[in-house]
Write a protein that holds these residues in place. Structure first.
Motif, PDB file in Angstrom:
ATOM      1  N   LEU A  93      -6.465   7.703  -1.858  1.00 43.08           N
ATOM      2  CA  LEU A  93      -5.985   8.227  -2.797  1.00 43.08           C
ATOM      3  C   LEU A  93      -6.712   9.472  -3.315  1.00 43.08           C
ATOM      4  O   LEU A  93      -6.026  10.276  -4.011  1.00 43.08           O
ATOM      5  N   LYS A  94      -7.933   9.681  -2.986  1.00 42.50           N
ATOM      6  CA  LYS A  94      -8.755  10.864  -3.232  1.00 42.50           C
ATOM      7  C   LYS A  94      -8.745  11.063  -5.046  1.00 42.50           C
ATOM      8  O   LYS A  94      -8.856  10.192  -5.777  1.00 42.50           O
ATOM      9  N   GLU A  95      -8.268  12.533  -5.255  1.00 43.82           N
ATOM     10  CA  GLU A  95      -8.139  12.822  -6.584  1.00 43.82           C
ATOM     11  C   GLU A  95      -7.215  11.990  -7.470  1.00 43.82           C
ATOM     12  O   GLU A  95      -7.093  12.071  -8.883  1.00 43.82           O
ATOM     13  N   ASN A  96      -6.089  11.107  -6.906  1.00 45.66           N
ATOM     14  CA  ASN A  96      -5.398  10.621  -7.509  1.00 45.66           C
ATOM     15  C   ASN A  96      -5.881   9.154  -7.736  1.00 45.66           C
ATOM     16  O   ASN A  96      -5.087   8.149  -8.187  1.00 45.66           O
ATOM     17  N   LYS A 135       0.889  -0.999  -0.054  1.00 41.67           N
ATOM     18  CA  LYS A 135      -0.174  -0.054   0.040  1.00 41.67           C
ATOM     19  C   LYS A 135       0.791   1.217  -0.004  1.00 41.67           C
ATOM     20  O   LYS A 135       0.553   2.125  -0.717  1.00 41.67           O
ATOM     21  N   GLY A 136       2.036   1.328   0.866  1.00 41.12           N
ATOM     22  CA  GLY A 136       2.783   2.493   0.972  1.00 41.12           C
ATOM     23  C   GLY A 136       3.507   2.643  -0.237  1.00 41.12           C
ATOM     24  O   GLY A 136       3.809   3.740  -0.888  1.00 41.12           O
ATOM     25  N   ILE A 137       4.021   1.508  -1.280  1.00 42.60           N
ATOM     26  CA  ILE A 137       4.599   1.517  -2.344  1.00 42.60           C
ATOM     27  C   ILE A 137       3.679   2.404  -3.397  1.00 42.60           C
ATOM     28  O   ILE A 137       4.043   2.968  -4.070  1.00 42.60           O
ATOM     29  N   ALA A 138       2.444   1.761  -3.498  1.00 44.69           N
ATOM     30  CA  ALA A 138       1.632   2.314  -4.323  1.00 44.69           C
ATOM     31  C   ALA A 138       1.146   3.553  -4.085  1.00 44.69           C
ATOM     32  O   ALA A 138       1.134   4.435  -5.187  1.00 44.69           O
ATOM     33  N   LYS A 139       1.032   3.750  -2.866  1.00 44.12           N
ATOM     34  CA  LYS A 139       0.722   5.600  -2.647  1.00 44.12           C
ATOM     35  C   LYS A 139       1.894   6.375  -3.228  1.00 44.12           C
ATOM     36  O   LYS A 139       1.614   7.472  -3.894  1.00 44.12           O
ATOM     37  N   ILE A 140       3.024   5.969  -3.007  1.00 48.93           N
ATOM     38  CA  ILE A 140       4.079   6.874  -3.392  1.00 48.93           C
ATOM     39  C   ILE A 140       4.217   6.975  -4.992  1.00 48.93           C
ATOM     40  O   ILE A 140       4.389   7.992  -5.362  1.00 48.93           O
ATOM     41  N   LEU A 141       4.153   5.767  -5.505  1.00 47.05           N
ATOM     42  CA  LEU A 141       4.059   5.553  -6.817  1.00 47.05           C
ATOM     43  C   LEU A 141       3.204   6.414  -7.692  1.00 47.05           C
ATOM     44  O   LEU A 141       3.167   7.187  -8.520  1.00 47.05           O
ATOM     45  N   ILE A 142       1.840   6.398  -7.142  1.00 42.19           N
ATOM     46  CA  ILE A 142       0.744   7.246  -7.717  1.00 42.19           C
ATOM     47  C   ILE A 142       1.009   8.794  -7.280  1.00 42.19           C
ATOM     48  O   ILE A 142       0.929   9.579  -8.178  1.00 42.19           O
ATOM     49  N   THR A 143       1.003   9.145  -5.931  1.00 42.83           N
ATOM     50  CA  THR A 143       0.989  10.483  -5.544  1.00 42.83           C
ATOM     51  C   THR A 143       2.409  11.205  -5.946  1.00 42.83           C
ATOM     52  O   THR A 143       2.255  12.388  -6.124  1.00 42.83           O
ATOM     53  N   LYS A 144       3.461  10.704  -5.652  1.00 40.78           N
ATOM     54  CA  LYS A 144       4.695  11.444  -6.049  1.00 40.78           C
ATOM     55  C   LYS A 144       5.229  11.380  -7.452  1.00 40.78           C
ATOM     56  O   LYS A 144       5.678  12.397  -8.128  1.00 40.78           O
ATOM     57  N   TYR A 145       4.832  10.124  -8.160  1.00 40.56           N
ATOM     58  CA  TYR A 145       5.429   9.859  -9.433  1.00 40.56           C
ATOM     59  C   TYR A 145       4.228   9.610 -10.658  1.00 40.56           C
ATOM     60  O   TYR A 145       4.610   9.608 -11.750  1.00 40.56           O
ATOM     61  N   CYS A 170       2.315   7.424 -11.274  1.00 40.37           N
ATOM     62  CA  CYS A 170       2.305   6.254 -12.081  1.00 40.37           C
ATOM     63  C   CYS A 170       0.908   5.571 -12.048  1.00 40.37           C
ATOM     64  O   CYS A 170       0.051   5.922 -11.179  1.00 40.37           O
ATOM     65  N   LYS A 171       0.651   4.796 -12.942  1.00 41.34           N
ATOM     66  CA  LYS A 171      -0.569   3.946 -12.905  1.00 41.34           C
ATOM     67  C   LYS A 171      -0.154   2.677 -12.247  1.00 41.34           C
ATOM     68  O   LYS A 171       0.895   2.166 -12.720  1.00 41.34           O
ATOM     69  N   VAL A 172      -0.994   2.260 -11.292  1.00 39.57           N
ATOM     70  CA  VAL A 172      -0.493   0.974 -10.465  1.00 39.57           C
ATOM     71  C   VAL A 172      -1.903   0.234 -10.607  1.00 39.57           C
ATOM     72  O   VAL A 172      -2.979   0.465 -10.329  1.00 39.57           O
ATOM     73  N   ILE A 173      -1.512  -1.327 -10.728  1.00 40.57           N
ATOM     74  CA  ILE A 173      -2.473  -2.204 -10.537  1.00 40.57           C
ATOM     75  C   ILE A 173      -2.174  -3.058  -9.552  1.00 40.57           C
ATOM     76  O   ILE A 173      -1.033  -3.508  -9.433  1.00 40.57           O
ATOM     77  N   GLY A 174      -2.823  -2.966  -8.372  1.00 39.35           N
ATOM     78  CA  GLY A 174      -2.698  -3.406  -7.325  1.00 39.35           C
ATOM     79  C   GLY A 174      -3.140  -5.002  -7.146  1.00 39.35           C
ATOM     80  O   GLY A 174      -4.374  -5.442  -7.839  1.00 39.35           O
ATOM     81  N   ILE A 175      -2.556  -6.145  -6.750  1.00 33.87           N
ATOM     82  CA  ILE A 175      -3.123  -7.255  -6.824  1.00 33.87           C
ATOM     83  C   ILE A 175      -3.129  -8.117  -5.198  1.00 33.87           C
ATOM     84  O   ILE A 175      -2.242  -7.942  -4.632  1.00 33.87           O
ATOM     85  N   GLY A 176      -4.194  -8.552  -4.984  1.00 30.95           N
ATOM     86  CA  GLY A 176      -4.307  -9.156  -3.764  1.00 30.95           C
ATOM     87  C   GLY A 176      -5.549  -9.853  -3.543  1.00 30.95           C
ATOM     88  O   GLY A 176      -6.497 -10.145  -4.614  1.00 30.95           O
ATOM     89  N   ARG A 177      -6.006 -10.363  -2.289  1.00 35.79           N
ATOM     90  CA  ARG A 177      -7.149 -11.138  -2.104  1.00 35.79           C
ATOM     91  C   ARG A 177      -8.217 -10.173  -1.327  1.00 35.79           C
ATOM     92  O   ARG A 177      -9.285 -10.708  -1.405  1.00 35.79           O
ATOM     93  N   ASN A 178      -7.865  -9.120  -0.874  1.00 34.47           N
ATOM     94  CA  ASN A 178      -8.747  -8.472   0.124  1.00 34.47           C
ATOM     95  C   ASN A 178      -9.251  -7.172  -0.750  1.00 34.47           C
ATOM     96  O   ASN A 178      -8.665  -6.161  -0.702  1.00 34.47           O
TER      97      ASN A 178
END
Length: 182
Positions: free
Chosen positions: A34-37, A3-13, A15-23
């Motif tokens: 992420l709000k507007e991001n 989650k932390g990595i995704a937030k940094i990649l999206i808000t700071k850089y 980036c488009k991120v596809i998260g993968i998980g079960r939850n």
């Protein structure tokens, strides 16, 4: 960590991120945070320890003409701290399926897609337990040691792609959910 990595990649850089998980709830919470991001985040729900799910994900990427630049393998499970003799073979297999084989499945199956990028990269999130195993973590430390070694060899054998390894120490994450409080 994911989650932390995704937030940094999206808000700071941006980036488009596809998260993968079960939850699904965790994915929806991240979208809310992420709000507007949030338009830079999408997700797929599946069990990363199952090879067939990675093939389906590859097909999804291909059918939607989605090209990836970076694969960040960040799956992890930590069984309750206990003596090695208390773990069943199934316990060890389950740990290796998440902590080792999911990384292998993702890397091998998604490699053709990654190689279409001008800056392809695979980052494997490991653990300091791979460097200095702790008593009570036999299957966890063995699985993380396996991914550490696999990553180091992969880096040397694949000069056309950046291969990175991160071995964080103890971080308060959901991975400790199986530990019992005394």
């Amino acid at each position: 960590i994911g989650k932390g990595i995704a937030k940094i990649l999206i808000t700071k850089y941006n980036c488009k991120v596809i998260g993968i998980g079960r939850n699904k709830e965790k994915m929806l919470n991240l979208i809310e945070e992420l709000k507007e991001n949030s338009n830079n985040f999408s997700y797929q729900l599946f069990d990363v320890s199952k090879e067939e799910n990675w093939h389906k994900f590859y097909d999804y990427l291909t059918s939607n003409n989605i090209k990836i630049d970076i694969l960040i393998n960040n799956a992890g499970t930590l069984p309750p701290f206990s003596k090695e003799s208390n773990f069943t073979i199934e316990d060890v297999k389950d740990t290796f399926n998440v902590n080792f084989f999911s990384y292998i499945f993702a890397s091998k199956i998604l490699m053709p897609n990654l190689l279409q990028s001008s800056t392809p990269a695979i980052i494997n999130m490991c653990s300091s337990d791979a460097l200095c195993p702790l008593v009570g973590t036999s299957s966890y430390s063995a699985s993380k040691g396996a991914i550490k070694n696999y990553t180091e060899v992969m880096r040397e054998e694949n000069k056309n792609i950046y291969v990175g390894l991160i071995c964080p120490g103890f971080i308060k994450t959901d991975i400790f959910r199986n530990q019992k409080q005394k």
